[in-house]
Design a protein around this motif. Structure first.
Motif, PDB file in Angstrom:
ATOM      1  N   MET A  97      -3.405   4.837  -6.004  1.00 11.49           N
ATOM      2  CA  MET A  97      -2.742   4.969  -7.305  1.00 11.49           C
ATOM      3  C   MET A  97      -1.659   3.915  -7.466  1.00 11.49           C
ATOM      4  SD  MET A  97      -0.084   7.798  -8.766  1.00 11.49           S
ATOM      5  CE  MET A  97       1.326   6.743  -8.423  1.00 11.49           C
ATOM      6  N   MET A  98      -0.902   3.713  -6.381  1.00  9.72           N
ATOM      7  CA  MET A  98       0.180   2.728  -6.423  1.00  9.72           C
ATOM      8  C   MET A  98      -0.395   1.329  -6.610  1.00  9.72           C
ATOM      9  SD  MET A  98       3.499   2.705  -6.240  1.00  9.72           S
ATOM     10  CE  MET A  98       4.836   1.553  -5.938  1.00  9.72           C
ATOM     11  N   ARG A  99      -1.489   1.054  -5.910  1.00  9.53           N
ATOM     12  CA  ARG A  99      -2.089  -0.279  -6.026  1.00  9.53           C
ATOM     13  C   ARG A  99      -2.681  -0.489  -7.426  1.00  9.53           C
ATOM     14  NH1 ARG A  99      -2.995   0.767  -0.488  1.00  9.53           N
ATOM     15  NH2 ARG A  99      -5.021   1.745  -0.741  1.00  9.53           N
ATOM     16  N   GLU A 100      -3.059   0.652  -8.059  1.00  5.96           N
ATOM     17  CA  GLU A 100      -3.638   0.547  -9.391  1.00  5.96           C
ATOM     18  C   GLU A 100      -2.561   0.342 -10.452  1.00  5.96           C
ATOM     19  OE1 GLU A 100      -6.950   3.292 -10.139  1.00  5.96           O
ATOM     20  OE2 GLU A 100      -6.032   3.675 -12.084  1.00  5.96           O
ATOM     21  N   SER A 101      -1.516   1.168 -10.391  1.00  2.00           N
ATOM     22  CA  SER A 101      -0.509   1.100 -11.464  1.00  2.00           C
ATOM     23  C   SER A 101       0.712   0.274 -11.057  1.00  2.00           C
ATOM     24  CB  SER A 101      -0.091   2.507 -11.886  1.00  2.00           C
ATOM     25  OG  SER A 101       0.480   3.209 -10.814  1.00  2.00           O
ATOM     26  N   GLY A 102       0.856   0.013  -9.764  1.00  2.00           N
ATOM     27  CA  GLY A 102       2.035  -0.693  -9.275  1.00  2.00           C
ATOM     28  C   GLY A 102       2.209  -2.110  -9.801  1.00  2.00           C
ATOM     29  N   PRO A 103       1.156  -2.926  -9.729  1.00  4.22           N
ATOM     30  CA  PRO A 103       1.330  -4.318 -10.162  1.00  4.22           C
ATOM     31  C   PRO A 103       1.799  -4.434 -11.609  1.00  4.22           C
ATOM     32  CG  PRO A 103      -0.683  -4.092  -8.876  1.00  4.22           C
ATOM     33  CD  PRO A 103      -0.159  -2.698  -9.098  1.00  4.22           C
ATOM     34  N   GLU A 104       1.218  -3.579 -12.486  1.00  6.91           N
ATOM     35  CA  GLU A 104       1.628  -3.628 -13.886  1.00  6.91           C
ATOM     36  C   GLU A 104       3.065  -3.125 -14.053  1.00  6.91           C
ATOM     37  OE1 GLU A 104      -0.876  -1.542 -17.070  1.00  6.91           O
ATOM     38  OE2 GLU A 104       1.178  -0.807 -17.246  1.00  6.91           O
ATOM     39  N   ALA A 105       3.395  -2.081 -13.304  1.00  4.51           N
ATOM     40  CA  ALA A 105       4.769  -1.575 -13.361  1.00  4.51           C
ATOM     41  C   ALA A 105       5.743  -2.654 -12.893  1.00  4.51           C
ATOM     42  CB  ALA A 105       4.916  -0.322 -12.512  1.00  4.51           C
ATOM     43  N   ALA A 106       5.351  -3.349 -11.830  1.00  7.65           N
ATOM     44  CA  ALA A 106       6.208  -4.407 -11.302  1.00  7.65           C
ATOM     45  C   ALA A 106       6.404  -5.509 -12.342  1.00  7.65           C
ATOM     46  CB  ALA A 106       5.589  -4.984 -10.021  1.00  7.65           C
ATOM     47  N   GLU A 107       5.298  -5.851 -12.976  1.00 14.97           N
ATOM     48  CA  GLU A 107       5.365  -6.922 -13.968  1.00 14.97           C
ATOM     49  C   GLU A 107       6.310  -6.542 -15.110  1.00 14.97           C
ATOM     50  OE1 GLU A 107       1.510  -8.113 -15.407  1.00 14.97           O
ATOM     51  OE2 GLU A 107       2.408  -9.481 -16.876  1.00 14.97           O
ATOM     52  N   SER A 108       6.224  -5.274 -15.530  1.00 13.95           N
ATOM     53  CA  SER A 108       7.095  -4.851 -16.636  1.00 13.95           C
ATOM     54  C   SER A 108       8.560  -4.848 -16.207  1.00 13.95           C
ATOM     55  CB  SER A 108       6.673  -3.474 -17.139  1.00 13.95           C
ATOM     56  OG  SER A 108       6.952  -2.487 -16.170  1.00 13.95           O
ATOM     57  N   LEU A 109       8.777  -4.780 -14.889  1.00 13.56           N
ATOM     58  CA  LEU A 109      10.146  -4.832 -14.367  1.00 13.56           C
ATOM     59  C   LEU A 109      10.542  -6.262 -14.005  1.00 13.56           C
ATOM     60  CD1 LEU A 109       9.819  -1.696 -12.077  1.00 13.56           C
ATOM     61  CD2 LEU A 109      11.184  -1.838 -14.156  1.00 13.56           C
TER      62      LEU A 109
ATOM     63  N   MET B 230       9.007  -8.295 -11.749  1.00  9.94           N
ATOM     64  CA  MET B 230       8.912  -8.617 -10.323  1.00  9.94           C
ATOM     65  C   MET B 230       7.460  -8.538  -9.873  1.00  9.94           C
ATOM     66  SD  MET B 230      10.466  -5.096  -8.639  1.00  9.94           S
ATOM     67  CE  MET B 230      12.078  -5.224  -9.401  1.00  9.94           C
ATOM     68  N   THR B 231       7.210  -8.962  -8.638  1.00 11.51           N
ATOM     69  CA  THR B 231       5.863  -8.852  -8.093  1.00 11.51           C
ATOM     70  C   THR B 231       5.673  -7.459  -7.502  1.00 11.51           C
ATOM     71  OG1 THR B 231       6.485  -9.527  -5.861  1.00 11.51           O
ATOM     72  CG2 THR B 231       5.945 -11.290  -7.441  1.00 11.51           C
ATOM     73  N   TYR B 232       4.411  -7.125  -7.247  1.00 13.21           N
ATOM     74  CA  TYR B 232       4.086  -5.829  -6.637  1.00 13.21           C
ATOM     75  C   TYR B 232       4.774  -5.698  -5.279  1.00 13.21           C
ATOM     76  CZ  TYR B 232       1.183  -2.086  -4.636  1.00 13.21           C
ATOM     77  OH  TYR B 232       0.743  -0.930  -4.042  1.00 13.21           O
ATOM     78  N   GLU B 233       4.756  -6.761  -4.509  1.00 14.47           N
ATOM     79  CA  GLU B 233       5.397  -6.732  -3.185  1.00 14.47           C
ATOM     80  C   GLU B 233       6.906  -6.525  -3.317  1.00 14.47           C
ATOM     81  OE1 GLU B 233       3.032  -8.940  -4.114  1.00 14.47           O
ATOM     82  OE2 GLU B 233       1.512  -7.928  -2.904  1.00 14.47           O
ATOM     83  N   ASP B 234       7.482  -7.170  -4.337  1.00 14.48           N
ATOM     84  CA  ASP B 234       8.916  -6.971  -4.582  1.00 14.48           C
ATOM     85  C   ASP B 234       9.211  -5.508  -4.912  1.00 14.48           C
ATOM     86  OD1 ASP B 234       9.472  -9.610  -4.188  1.00 14.48           O
ATOM     87  OD2 ASP B 234       9.485 -10.147  -6.320  1.00 14.48           O
ATOM     88  N   LEU B 235       8.300  -4.920  -5.697  1.00 16.79           N
ATOM     89  CA  LEU B 235       8.492  -3.523  -6.102  1.00 16.79           C
ATOM     90  C   LEU B 235       8.487  -2.613  -4.872  1.00 16.79           C
ATOM     91  CD1 LEU B 235       8.625  -1.479  -8.553  1.00 16.79           C
ATOM     92  CD2 LEU B 235       6.159  -1.244  -8.253  1.00 16.79           C
TER      93      LEU B 235
ATOM     94  N   ALA C 268      11.544   0.356  -0.566  1.00 14.52           N
ATOM     95  CA  ALA C 268      11.839   0.452   0.867  1.00 14.52           C
ATOM     96  C   ALA C 268      13.328   0.213   1.128  1.00 14.52           C
ATOM     97  CB  ALA C 268      10.998  -0.551   1.650  1.00 14.52           C
ATOM     98  N   GLN C 269      13.895  -0.766   0.425  1.00 14.90           N
ATOM     99  CA  GLN C 269      15.302  -1.097   0.662  1.00 14.90           C
ATOM    100  C   GLN C 269      16.247   0.014   0.252  1.00 14.90           C
ATOM    101  OE1 GLN C 269      16.810  -3.528   2.412  1.00 14.90           O
ATOM    102  NE2 GLN C 269      14.701  -3.967   2.968  1.00 14.90           N
ATOM    103  N   GLU C 270      15.806   0.838  -0.709  1.00 18.98           N
ATOM    104  CA  GLU C 270      16.669   1.953  -1.132  1.00 18.98           C
ATOM    105  C   GLU C 270      16.757   3.055  -0.080  1.00 18.98           C
ATOM    106  OE1 GLU C 270      16.484   2.074  -5.965  1.00 18.98           O
ATOM    107  OE2 GLU C 270      15.055   3.268  -4.839  1.00 18.98           O
ATOM    108  N   SER C 271      15.803   3.062   0.846  1.00 16.25           N
ATOM    109  CA  SER C 271      15.752   4.143   1.828  1.00 16.25           C
ATOM    110  C   SER C 271      16.649   3.832   3.019  1.00 16.25           C
ATOM    111  CB  SER C 271      14.313   4.342   2.309  1.00 16.25           C
ATOM    112  OG  SER C 271      13.915   3.259   3.133  1.00 16.25           O
ATOM    113  N   ALA C 272      16.890   4.864   3.826  1.00 11.25           N
ATOM    114  CA  ALA C 272      17.634   4.660   5.064  1.00 11.25           C
ATOM    115  C   ALA C 272      16.758   4.011   6.120  1.00 11.25           C
ATOM    116  CB  ALA C 272      18.158   5.998   5.589  1.00 11.25           C
ATOM    117  N   THR C 273      15.467   4.263   6.037  1.00 10.08           N
ATOM    118  CA  THR C 273      14.550   3.750   7.053  1.00 10.08           C
ATOM    119  C   THR C 273      14.078   2.341   6.743  1.00 10.08           C
ATOM    120  OG1 THR C 273      12.740   4.814   5.846  1.00 10.08           O
ATOM    121  CG2 THR C 273      13.661   6.029   7.700  1.00 10.08           C
ATOM    122  N   LYS C 274      14.317   1.879   5.517  1.00  6.01           N
ATOM    123  CA  LYS C 274      13.910   0.539   5.063  1.00  6.01           C
ATOM    124  C   LYS C 274      12.398   0.331   5.167  1.00  6.01           C
ATOM    125  CE  LYS C 274      18.278  -0.282   4.543  1.00  6.01           C
ATOM    126  NZ  LYS C 274      18.841   0.120   3.234  1.00  6.01           N
TER     127      LYS C 274
END
Lengths: 260, 259
Positions: free
Chosen positions: B192-204, B206-211, B216-222
Motif C-alpha cells: 500500500m505504501m509503495r502504491e500511494s507513497g510516491p504520489e504522496a511524497a510528490e505532493s509533499l 519530496m521523493t518516496y525515499e525521502d518520505l 524514520a527520522q521522527e522515531s526514536a529508533t530511526k
C-alpha cells in the motif's frame, strides 16, 4: 522455544502481585529471573512456590532505596552474567492523603518508591545495556499515570513522572537496540491493594474498599478490574526480541479506561 | 492446537502487507480466516502462501465499497458459522494535497477507505459479535491518527476518525466480551505504501525515499516499523489476556507519537 529463551530479567518487587506474574511468565518463556522483596524468608518462599529452580534468584532489599535498585542490577549481572530485561516494577503508597493533609514523610516515600526507584534501576540497567546495544526496560506505571484521582496525589504525580522518564529514555537509546516502555494497568486487586486499599479508599473520600474497586471498575469500558496475568502477557511481548520497534509506549492494560 | 483454534477472523485488506502478516500470525495460532482484497490474483497468492487449506478463503472486494464490507462479514459467517475477530487493514490515500488545494474526491476516497470501511465492517460484525458475547475488533490506524502531517489531510483526518470510532465502540460493547483497538502504526514499506507513497511524497515535494526517511527520522529508533510488529500486537489483543485491553490506540511506531 520460549519467547525469552536465554534472556536475563530483573524485577523490583516480584515476589507477589504484578511482579510475581511477570516473573512466572518470564520463567515460562525461558528467561532467568531475579525477583526482589524486603523479607528474605518471604522471598525464599516465593521462589519455592514459583519453582524456577536455578533459573530464579532472590535479591533482598527495600525497593524504595537507591541501594536496592542499583543492587538488583549488579546482582543479576553477577548471578546470570548479564541483564537483558529490567522491570522497574515496585511501587505503591503507604499512608496516602489529599494534598492538604499529605505528610512530608509520605510524599518523600512515594517519590522514592515510585519515581526515584525507577530512575535508579533504569540508570544502572542502561549503563549495562548501552555497551551491549541490547536491552528492554519495562516500567510498571498506572492508569493514574495519565489521569488523576483525589486522595492519591503522590501516586498520580509519580506515575505521571515515570511516563515522562520513559519517553525521554526511549528517545535517548532508540538507536542502540534498547527499548523503554511503560505498562499502565488499571486497578488490579493484588495483595498490596488489599492491604493498602481500605486506607486509600478512606483518603479518596469513599465509603469502603469495595467502593474504590467499584469506582475504578466503573471507569473502564469493560466494567471490570484487570488481572496480573493480562499485564504479564503484555510484559512478555515488550520483553521479547520481536518487540524491537516498540518503544516509548505508554501501553494501557486498563479495560478501556484512559481517554488517550 | 494454537490459542486461536476454533476462532474465525475476517481480515479486510488481508491479502498483502500488514493484513497478510496478521493472517499468517492468526493462522499459526489455529484460526480460520476470511480474507478480502481488491485483486483476485493477490487473493490466490495469499491463500497459497498461508497454505492452511479449508481454514482460509478469499472474497474479492474493496474497502471503499459498503456492499463489499457487509458481504465480507456475511460470507465469513456463511462459511464458518460465526465471526470472532475483525481486522480492518483497508487504508490509504490518493491525490494528496494541502487542504487549500485538496479535492472532494481525494478527501472522500480517504474517508471511505480508512474510516467508512471501518464503520461498515464494525456495524456488520457487531451484529454477530454482540449476540455471542465475544469479539475482537482491530483497526490498522496510524501514527497519523494521533499527530498530523502537512499535505496528508485525506489520511490524517480519517485515521483520527478511526481512533474516535475505536474509543466509542469500545465503550459501547465493553461489557459484552468485545474489545476494540486501533494499531497506530508508523510508516511501513508495504505494497500500500509503495502504491500511494510516491504520489504522496510528490505532493509533499519530496521523493518516496525521502518520505520514508522522514518517517524514520521522527522515531526514536530511526527506522521504519514492520508488518510483523503489527501482527505481534494483534496476536496479544486476540489472546486471552486481550480481554483486559480495549479502547487502545496502541503506538507501533518506534517511539514517534507523543502519547
Amino acid at each position: 522455544m520460549g519467547k525469552l529463551e536465554g534472556k536475563v530479567a530483573a524485577i523490583t518487587g516480584g515476589t507477589r502481585s504484578i511482579g510475581r506474574a511477570m516473573a512466572e511468565a518470564f520463567l515460562r518463556e525461558g528467561a532467568q529471573v531475579v525477583v526482589n522483596g524486603r523479607d528474605a524468608a518471604k522471598g525464599e518462599q516465593a521462589l519455592a512456590e514459583m519453582g524456577g529452580g536455578d533459573n530464579i534468584a532472590f535479591f533482598a532489599g527495600d525497593a524504595s532505596t537507591q541501594e536496592t535498585n542499583e543492587g538488583i542490577v549488579d546482582f543479576a549481572v553477577e548471578r546470570f552474567g548479564k541483564l537483558d530485561i529490567m522491570c522497574c516494577n515496585s511501587g505503591g503508597v503507604r499512608e496516602t492523603a489529599p494534598v492538604a493533609q499529605m505528610s512530608d514523610a509520605e510524599w518523600a516515600l512515594e517519590i522514592d518508591w515510585n519515581l526515584n526507584s525507577v530512575f535508579w534501576s533504569m540508570r544502572r540497567a542502561l549503563q549495562h545495556m548501552i555497551p551491549r546495544e541490547t536491552g528492554r526496560i519495562l516500567v510498571t506505571s498506572s492508569v493514574e499515570g495519565k489521569l488523576g484521582k483525589p486522595g492519591i496525589p503522590g501516586y498520580v504525580a509519580t506515575k505521571h513522572a515515570v511516563n515522562g522518564l520513559v519517553k525521554s529514555a526511549a528517545q535517548e537509546v532508540g538507536t542502540l537496540g534498547i527499548t523503554v516502555n511503560a505498562l499502565l494497568p488499571g486497578l488490579i486487586e493484588t495483595d498490596i491493594v488489599r492491604e493498602t486499599g481500605p486506607a486509600s479508599a478512606e483518603m479518596m473520600g469513599l465509603p469502603s474498599y469495595e467502593a474504590m474497586l467499584e469506582l475504578f471498575s466503573q471507569e473502564s469500558a469493560i466494567q471490570a478490574l484487570n488481572t496480573v496475568e493480562q499485564v504479564a502477557a503484555a510484559a512478555v511481548m515488550f520483553a521479547s526480541d520481536a518487540a524491537a520497534n516498540l518503544t516509548g509506549c505508554l501501553f494501557a492494560v486498563d479495560g478501556g479506561t484512559m481517554p488517550y | 492446537m494454537g490459542e486461536l483454534s476454533g476462532q474465525v477472523a475476517a481480515i479486510c485488506g488481508g491479502t498483502s502487507g500488514v493484513g497478510l502478516a496478521i493472517a499468517q500470525a492468526f493462522a499459526n495460532d489455529g484460526a480460520s480466516l476470511m480474507l478480502s482484497g481488491r485483486r483476485a490474483e493477490k487473493g490466490d497468492s495469499a491463500l497459497a502462501e498461508l497454505n492452511i487449506g479449508d481454514r482460509a478463503a478469499y472474497v474479492q472486494g474493496d474497502g471503499t465499497d459498503k456492499a463489499h464490507c457487509e458481504d465480507l462479514i456475511a460470507q465469513t459467517v456463511a462459511r464458518y458459522g460465526k465471526i470472532d475477530i475483525l481486522v480492518n487493514c483497508a487504508g490509504g490515500s490518493k491525490d494528496n494535497a494541502p487542504v487549500a488545494e485538496l479535492s472532494d474526491d481525494a478527501m472522500e476516497f480517504g474517508m471511505n477507505v480508512n474510516f467508512w470501511s471501518s464503520f461498515w465492517l464494525t456495524r456488520a460484525a457487531l451484529g454477530h459479535m454482540i449476540p455471542q458475547n465475544y469479539g475482537r475488533i482491530i483497526y490498522i490506524s496510524s501514527v497519523e491518527g494521533k499527530v498530523g502531517k502537512p499535505g496528508l489531510a485525506a489520511y490524517v483526518a480519517p485515521k483520527h476518525a478511526v481512533n474516535a470510532l475505536t474509543k466509542t465502540v469500545a465503550r459501547e460493547v465493553g461489557t459484552l466480551g468485545i474489545t476494540v483497538n486501533a494499531l497506530c502504526a508508523g510508516a511501513m514499506d508495504t505494497p500500500m505504501m509503495r502504491e500511494s507513497g510516491p504520489e504522496a511524497a510528490e505532493s509533499l515535494g519530496m521523493t518516496y525515499e525521502d518520505l520514508l526517511g522522514w518517517f524514520a527520522q521522527e522515531s526514536a529508533t530511526k527506522r521504519l516499523v514492520t508488518v510483523e510488529d503489527c501482527a505481534m500486537v494483534a496476536s496479544l489483543l486476540v489472546s486471552e489476556a486481550g480481554a483486559g485491553m480495549t479502547g487502545g490506540m496502541i503506538s507501533i511506531d518506534g517511539g514517534t507519537a507523543p502519547y
